[in-house]
Design a protein around this motif. Sequence first.
Motif, PDB file in Angstrom:
ATOM      1  N   ARG A 116       5.908  75.470 -18.222  1.00 42.22           N
ATOM      2  CA  ARG A 116       4.632  76.242 -18.525  1.00 42.22           C
ATOM      3  C   ARG A 116       4.097  76.821 -17.300  1.00 42.22           C
ATOM      4  NH1 ARG A 116       3.053  72.902 -22.583  1.00 42.22           N
ATOM      5  NH2 ARG A 116       3.987  70.656 -22.677  1.00 42.22           N
ATOM      6  N   ARG A 117       3.447  78.146 -17.752  1.00 37.20           N
ATOM      7  CA  ARG A 117       2.620  78.952 -16.901  1.00 37.20           C
ATOM      8  C   ARG A 117       1.370  79.048 -17.146  1.00 37.20           C
ATOM      9  NH1 ARG A 117       2.117  83.906 -18.675  1.00 37.20           N
ATOM     10  NH2 ARG A 117       4.262  84.243 -19.443  1.00 37.20           N
ATOM     11  N   ASN A 118       0.383  78.802 -16.082  1.00 31.71           N
ATOM     12  CA  ASN A 118      -1.043  78.746 -16.421  1.00 31.71           C
ATOM     13  C   ASN A 118      -1.409  77.707 -17.581  1.00 31.71           C
ATOM     14  OD1 ASN A 118      -1.105  80.118 -14.152  1.00 31.71           O
ATOM     15  ND2 ASN A 118      -1.391  82.056 -14.962  1.00 31.71           N
ATOM     16  N   GLY A 119      -0.606  76.737 -17.860  1.00 26.92           N
ATOM     17  CA  GLY A 119      -0.805  75.659 -19.054  1.00 26.92           C
ATOM     18  C   GLY A 119      -0.441  76.033 -20.180  1.00 26.92           C
ATOM     19  N   HIS A 120       0.402  77.430 -20.492  1.00 27.46           N
ATOM     20  CA  HIS A 120       0.993  77.726 -21.730  1.00 27.46           C
ATOM     21  C   HIS A 120       2.547  77.587 -21.525  1.00 27.46           C
ATOM     22  CE1 HIS A 120      -2.756  79.421 -23.045  1.00 27.46           C
ATOM     23  NE2 HIS A 120      -3.082  79.989 -21.730  1.00 27.46           N
ATOM     24  N   GLN A 121       3.232  77.086 -22.634  1.00 29.74           N
ATOM     25  CA  GLN A 121       4.405  76.880 -22.761  1.00 29.74           C
ATOM     26  C   GLN A 121       5.228  78.207 -22.878  1.00 29.74           C
ATOM     27  OE1 GLN A 121       6.228  73.898 -25.529  1.00 29.74           O
ATOM     28  NE2 GLN A 121       8.089  74.722 -25.125  1.00 29.74           N
ATOM     29  N   VAL A 122       6.259  78.413 -21.911  1.00 29.53           N
ATOM     30  CA  VAL A 122       7.063  79.548 -21.896  1.00 29.53           C
ATOM     31  C   VAL A 122       8.310  79.543 -22.414  1.00 29.53           C
ATOM     32  CG1 VAL A 122       7.868  81.531 -20.325  1.00 29.53           C
ATOM     33  CG2 VAL A 122       5.465  80.532 -19.648  1.00 29.53           C
ATOM     34  N   ALA A 123       8.779  78.175 -22.016  1.00 31.04           N
ATOM     35  CA  ALA A 123      10.285  78.051 -22.658  1.00 31.04           C
ATOM     36  C   ALA A 123      10.691  76.665 -22.306  1.00 31.04           C
ATOM     37  CB  ALA A 123      11.006  79.012 -21.475  1.00 31.04           C
ATOM     38  N   ALA A 124      11.738  76.472 -23.157  1.00 30.83           N
ATOM     39  CA  ALA A 124      12.132  74.903 -23.107  1.00 30.83           C
ATOM     40  C   ALA A 124      13.665  75.191 -22.474  1.00 30.83           C
ATOM     41  CB  ALA A 124      12.476  74.318 -24.619  1.00 30.83           C
ATOM     42  N   ASP A 130      27.504  70.553 -18.291  1.00 27.73           N
ATOM     43  CA  ASP A 130      28.139  71.924 -18.524  1.00 27.73           C
ATOM     44  C   ASP A 130      27.418  73.007 -19.210  1.00 27.73           C
ATOM     45  OD1 ASP A 130      27.915  71.107 -20.994  1.00 27.73           O
ATOM     46  OD2 ASP A 130      30.155  71.322 -21.727  1.00 27.73           O
ATOM     47  N   GLU A 131      26.094  72.786 -19.208  1.00 23.19           N
ATOM     48  CA  GLU A 131      25.072  73.828 -19.930  1.00 23.19           C
ATOM     49  C   GLU A 131      23.807  74.052 -19.038  1.00 23.19           C
ATOM     50  OE1 GLU A 131      22.412  74.309 -23.966  1.00 23.19           O
ATOM     51  OE2 GLU A 131      23.338  72.410 -23.378  1.00 23.19           O
ATOM     52  N   LEU A 132      23.398  75.154 -18.787  1.00 26.46           N
ATOM     53  CA  LEU A 132      21.791  75.554 -18.414  1.00 26.46           C
ATOM     54  C   LEU A 132      21.605  76.445 -19.297  1.00 26.46           C
ATOM     55  CD1 LEU A 132      19.717  75.421 -16.286  1.00 26.46           C
ATOM     56  CD2 LEU A 132      21.070  77.099 -14.702  1.00 26.46           C
ATOM     57  N   SER A 133      20.408  76.225 -19.908  1.00 26.66           N
ATOM     58  CA  SER A 133      20.232  77.386 -21.013  1.00 26.66           C
ATOM     59  C   SER A 133      18.611  77.313 -21.060  1.00 26.66           C
ATOM     60  CB  SER A 133      20.487  77.052 -22.258  1.00 26.66           C
ATOM     61  OG  SER A 133      20.281  75.715 -22.669  1.00 26.66           O
ATOM     62  N   ALA A 134      17.913  78.307 -21.600  1.00 30.22           N
ATOM     63  CA  ALA A 134      16.738  78.530 -22.079  1.00 30.22           C
ATOM     64  C   ALA A 134      16.390  79.109 -23.365  1.00 30.22           C
ATOM     65  CB  ALA A 134      15.869  79.485 -20.868  1.00 30.22           C
ATOM     66  N   ALA A 135      15.209  78.749 -24.070  1.00 30.22           N
ATOM     67  CA  ALA A 135      14.957  79.106 -25.081  1.00 30.22           C
ATOM     68  C   ALA A 135      13.422  79.512 -25.026  1.00 30.22           C
ATOM     69  CB  ALA A 135      14.759  77.970 -26.526  1.00 30.22           C
ATOM     70  N   TRP A 136      13.185  80.732 -24.908  1.00 30.88           N
ATOM     71  CA  TRP A 136      11.895  81.290 -24.731  1.00 30.88           C
ATOM     72  C   TRP A 136      10.948  81.103 -25.677  1.00 30.88           C
ATOM     73  CZ3 TRP A 136      11.602  81.913 -19.763  1.00 30.88           C
ATOM     74  CH2 TRP A 136      12.748  82.110 -19.002  1.00 30.88           C
ATOM     75  N   ARG A 137       9.737  81.180 -25.611  1.00 31.25           N
ATOM     76  CA  ARG A 137       8.733  80.856 -26.390  1.00 31.25           C
ATOM     77  C   ARG A 137       7.582  82.093 -26.256  1.00 31.25           C
ATOM     78  NH1 ARG A 137      11.491  76.861 -28.440  1.00 31.25           N
ATOM     79  NH2 ARG A 137      11.032  74.753 -27.784  1.00 31.25           N
ATOM     80  N   PRO A 138       8.086  83.402 -26.935  1.00 27.01           N
ATOM     81  CA  PRO A 138       7.109  84.490 -26.853  1.00 27.01           C
ATOM     82  C   PRO A 138       5.844  84.398 -27.671  1.00 27.01           C
ATOM     83  CG  PRO A 138       9.154  84.943 -28.148  1.00 27.01           C
ATOM     84  CD  PRO A 138       9.176  83.753 -27.365  1.00 27.01           C
ATOM     85  N   GLU A 139       5.866  83.365 -28.711  1.00 24.85           N
ATOM     86  CA  GLU A 139       4.588  83.290 -29.250  1.00 24.85           C
ATOM     87  C   GLU A 139       3.603  82.670 -28.693  1.00 24.85           C
ATOM     88  OE1 GLU A 139       7.219  79.632 -29.916  1.00 24.85           O
ATOM     89  OE2 GLU A 139       7.556  81.888 -29.931  1.00 24.85           O
ATOM     90  N   SER A 140       4.127  81.797 -27.575  1.00 23.32           N
ATOM     91  CA  SER A 140       2.736  80.997 -26.832  1.00 23.32           C
ATOM     92  C   SER A 140       2.457  81.985 -25.707  1.00 23.32           C
ATOM     93  CB  SER A 140       3.658  79.745 -26.465  1.00 23.32           C
ATOM     94  OG  SER A 140       2.664  78.904 -25.636  1.00 23.32           O
ATOM     95  N   ALA A 141       3.497  82.436 -24.856  1.00 26.02           N
ATOM     96  CA  ALA A 141       3.468  83.201 -23.637  1.00 26.02           C
ATOM     97  C   ALA A 141       4.517  84.139 -23.731  1.00 26.02           C
ATOM     98  CB  ALA A 141       3.126  82.231 -22.397  1.00 26.02           C
ATOM     99  N   CYS A 142       4.313  85.478 -23.428  1.00 30.83           N
ATOM    100  CA  CYS A 142       5.280  86.470 -23.209  1.00 30.83           C
ATOM    101  C   CYS A 142       5.887  86.214 -21.926  1.00 30.83           C
ATOM    102  CB  CYS A 142       4.784  87.904 -23.202  1.00 30.83           C
ATOM    103  SG  CYS A 142       6.118  89.124 -23.457  1.00 30.83           S
ATOM    104  N   PRO A 143       7.335  85.840 -21.950  1.00 30.59           N
ATOM    105  CA  PRO A 143       7.999  85.392 -20.857  1.00 30.59           C
ATOM    106  C   PRO A 143       8.359  86.498 -20.004  1.00 30.59           C
ATOM    107  CG  PRO A 143       9.485  85.409 -22.725  1.00 30.59           C
ATOM    108  CD  PRO A 143       8.194  85.808 -23.128  1.00 30.59           C
TER     109      PRO A 143
END
Length: 182
Positions: A116-124, A130-143
């Motif tokens: 979360r950035r400033n209270g808004h979810q940015v990514a999961a 064997d995995e490091l990954s991000a699923a970005w959430r542009p609908e919540s806060a533009c990453p």
Amino acid sequence: MDEASAAGSASERLVQDEWFGSVRVTLPDEDSAVVRVEGPGVPTATLVRTGEVRDHPQAPVGTRDAARLTMTVGGDTAGLHLGAGRLTRSSFSVSAELPGRAYVLEPTSAFGGVLRRNGHQVAAFVNAEDELSAAWRPESACPSAEDAAVGYLLAAAFGTGAAHTGELVFEALLGAIGLPVR
């Protein structure tokens, strides 16, 4: 929802992030106390641990003591606030403050967490063996590129998930009576 995937050795991972391109994540090993994130599309971010002793086995960086850690992102020093990492998932949360931005990486499952950035979810984020990954959430806060650097750094340094509270309590009980845990 955009996904990122990782490949690489145990001490270094090269993540191909759909939003930010190649992101190199260097993990601490026996000879190093530094986690580093860098790439052409993200600012360089580092987390440095002082002291030789690794006092928290569940944190890849080796500690959950903020006084022993220094974090920088693009040359700016971040303030860190770490949960104790004990009996509840939320106790494994990690907060970082940069000028104008407050980040929280909070576990949501055994291997995953949300940034979360400033209270808004940015990514999961997911950080498994064997995995490091991000699923970005542009609908919540533009990453932003800074979001990526902070997210990958915190995920690599502290992990993204935590066991269920019942499992954590059981492990604490086993440890209290002197039985080996994990």
